[in-house]
Write an enzyme that holds these catalytic residues in place. Structure first.
Site, PDB file in Angstrom:
ATOM      1  N   GLU A 165       0.804  -1.216   0.000  1.00  0.00           N
ATOM      2  CA  GLU A 165       0.000   0.000   0.000  1.00  0.00           C
ATOM      3  C   GLU A 165       0.848   1.282   0.000  1.00  0.00           C
ATOM      4  O   GLU A 165       0.813   2.085   0.942  1.00  0.00           O
ATOM      5  CB  GLU A 165      -0.957   0.005   1.200  1.00  0.00           C
ATOM      6  CG  GLU A 165      -1.956  -1.124   1.147  1.00  0.00           C
ATOM      7  CD  GLU A 165      -3.011  -1.056   2.255  1.00  0.00           C
ATOM      8  OE1 GLU A 165      -2.959  -0.133   3.092  1.00  0.00           O
ATOM      9  OE2 GLU A 165      -3.897  -1.935   2.278  1.00  0.00           O
ATOM     10  N   GLU A 380      -4.938  -8.531   0.967  1.00  0.00           N
ATOM     11  CA  GLU A 380      -5.579  -8.151   2.228  1.00  0.00           C
ATOM     12  C   GLU A 380      -7.068  -7.986   1.975  1.00  0.00           C
ATOM     13  O   GLU A 380      -7.479  -7.367   0.993  1.00  0.00           O
ATOM     14  CB  GLU A 380      -5.059  -6.824   2.796  1.00  0.00           C
ATOM     15  CG  GLU A 380      -3.706  -6.864   3.440  1.00  0.00           C
ATOM     16  CD  GLU A 380      -3.365  -5.534   4.108  1.00  0.00           C
ATOM     17  OE1 GLU A 380      -4.299  -4.791   4.519  1.00  0.00           O
ATOM     18  OE2 GLU A 380      -2.169  -5.226   4.206  1.00  0.00           O
TER      19      GLU A 380
END
Length: 479
Positions: A165, A380
């Site tokens: 991320e 995720e």
């Protein structure tokens, strides 16, 4: 549509070093930006820190056995950069690498494939003091670190992820300041985004120069499923702006070797992007073996007229922008500060995030179209709920089971519609330090009593174990 997922599908769980390891000052480890940030008053709820976290550093063997009992066949973890390379440069500390050598050996002994992430936000503080990700030098240091870890673990780890991320690292860390290092400079955020792109490319090159044949390189992004509130021209332009900043700022260089022209135009009043040097975008575009997608909720946006801004919490005196990324007086959206974000009606998790599996389906189909031939991984996905033991010590979390069933049904539907999805990693293995929320939000399939460090698998863990064992999505229990 078949009830079964494809043969060989990876069923995993995921964690991050700072969120679980603890042992913040042991064996030569030095502070990361998250150590500094969490020890700064007012930055993390209740003053929580990751000094102890869930003590995974000392409970590694127990935690791996717990994973084996859950029946997962893969575990995505991150390496703590300052545990391995305390100053962010130079030789590694072997004691730091030994922890990860032991972890990998334990995983392999239990038939669990290690999936290693090099960077999950814990930049060594010494590199931040030298300028951090807004500085080009950090990209070179990251590539050096990648090579160091690959030389130590490349004989046993096949799957490698460069960054987790990078949007959060750049725009929450340097834009809104709700993540470490807590800076609030929109130009620094854009510079950081570029050097994260460059760092990814240089690290991918370093990995491929060291890994044996068969080594796989990936990156995990958190792309936003951006939706316009209406089909008005203003709302559609708001969607375009946020899509550029949330998604294409990374997929442009990484997948096509160029920043999108509309992003450069949208941010021209802030910077001329002179920090992008000739060859940088090409260096950022490296062959990938898969693309990791982290997904939690979609984003609903509109042009921010006065009424829309007030509804979205952007009027004077309110700090919550309703974009799901924490409260700040500073925007994480440089060049799009006027865009309003909206929470759709319906169910929400304990984080206040909407429950909408269709956003995950949309993203899987989008990247199937935009990057044909590139396998996808959900690296995720999960939800925080207010889980607590009952009188008998059991932890029941039916809301999480419903959440997982809905999202995994969306994954199965995307596969049926042509998406090449190779695996799913549940966030997270166990409750842990949830960044600026401290220990107040529980994402784990395993409950952790933070006073005793006792681990208790929740009902969702048993449900997920059935899925991992059969490859067939179990029904949601009644009651």
């Amino acid at each position: 549509m078949s009830d079964a997922f494809p043969p060989g599908f990876l069923w995993g769980t995921a964690t991050a070093a700072y969120q679980i390891e603890g042992a913040a000052r042991e064996n030569g480890r030095t502070p990361s930006i998250w150590d500094t940030f969490s020890h700064t008053p007012g930055k993390v709820e209740r003053g929580d820190t990751g000094d102890i976290a869930v003590d995974h550093f000392h409970r590694r063997a127990e935690d791996v056995r717990m994973m084996a009992d859950l029946g997962v066949n893969a575990y995505r973890f991150s390496v703590s950069w300052p545990r391995v390379q305390p100053t962010g440069r130079g030789p590694a500390i072997q004691r730091g690498l030994d922890f990860y050598r032991g972890l990998v050996d334990d995983l392999l002994a239990h038939g669990i494939e290690p999936v290693l992430t090099l960077y999950h936000w814990d930049l060594p503080q010494e590199l931040e003091a030298a300028g951090g990700w807004p500085q080009r030098e950090t990209a070179y240091r990251f590539a050096e670190y990648a090579r160091t870890v690959a030389e130590a673990l490349g004989d046993r780890v096949t799957r490698w992820t460069t960054l987790n991320e990078p949007w959060c690292s750049a725009f929450l860390g340097y834009g809104s300041g709700v993540h470490a290092p807590g800076r609030t400079d929109p130009v620094a955020a854009l510079r950081a985004a570029h050097h994260l792109n460059l760092g990814h490319g240089l690290a991918a090159q370093a990995l491929r120069s060291v890994l044996p044949a068969g080594g796989q390189v990936s990156v995990s992004l958190n792309p936003a499923a951006v939706r316009a509130r209406t089909q008005s021209p203003g709302d559609l332009d708001a969607r375009r702006r946020i899509d550029a900043l949330a998604n294409r700022v990374f997929t442009g260089p990484m997948l096509t070797g160029a920043y999108p022209e509309d992003l450069l135009a949208d941010t021209a009043r802030l910077t001329d992007w002179a920090f992008v040097r000739a060859g940088d975008e090409a260096a950022s575009r490296q062959p990938l073996d898969s693309l990791g997608i982290n997904y939690y909720q979609p984003a609903v946006v509109s042009a921010a007229g006065q009424d829309a801004a007030r509804e979205a919490g952007q009027d004077t005196g309110r700090r919550d922008r309703q974009d799901g990324h924490g409260a700040s007086e500073h925007s994480p959206w440089p060049g799009a500060e006027s865009v309003a974000f909206h929470q759709p009606p319906g169910e929400r998790t304990e984080m206040g995030w909407s429950v909408d599996p269709s956003g995950l389906y949309d993203l899987l189909l989008r990247y199937t179209r935009e990057a044909p031939g590139l396998p996808l991984m959900i690296t995720e996905n999960g939800a925080a709920y207010a889980d607590k033991p009952d009188a008998d010590g059991a932890v029941h979390d039916p809301d999480r089971i419903r959440y997982l069933h809905g999202h995994l049904s969306a994954v199965r539907r995307a596969i049926a519609d042509g998406a090449d999805v190779r695996g799913y990693f549940l966030w997270s293995l166990m409750d842990n330090f949830e960044w600026s929320y401290g220990y107040g939000k529980r994402f784990g399939a395993v409950h952790v009593d933070y006073e005793t460090q006792r681990r208790t698998p929740k009902s969702s863990a048993r449900w997920y174990a059935r899925l991992a064992g059969t490859g067939v999505l179990p029904e949601v229990p009644v009651g």
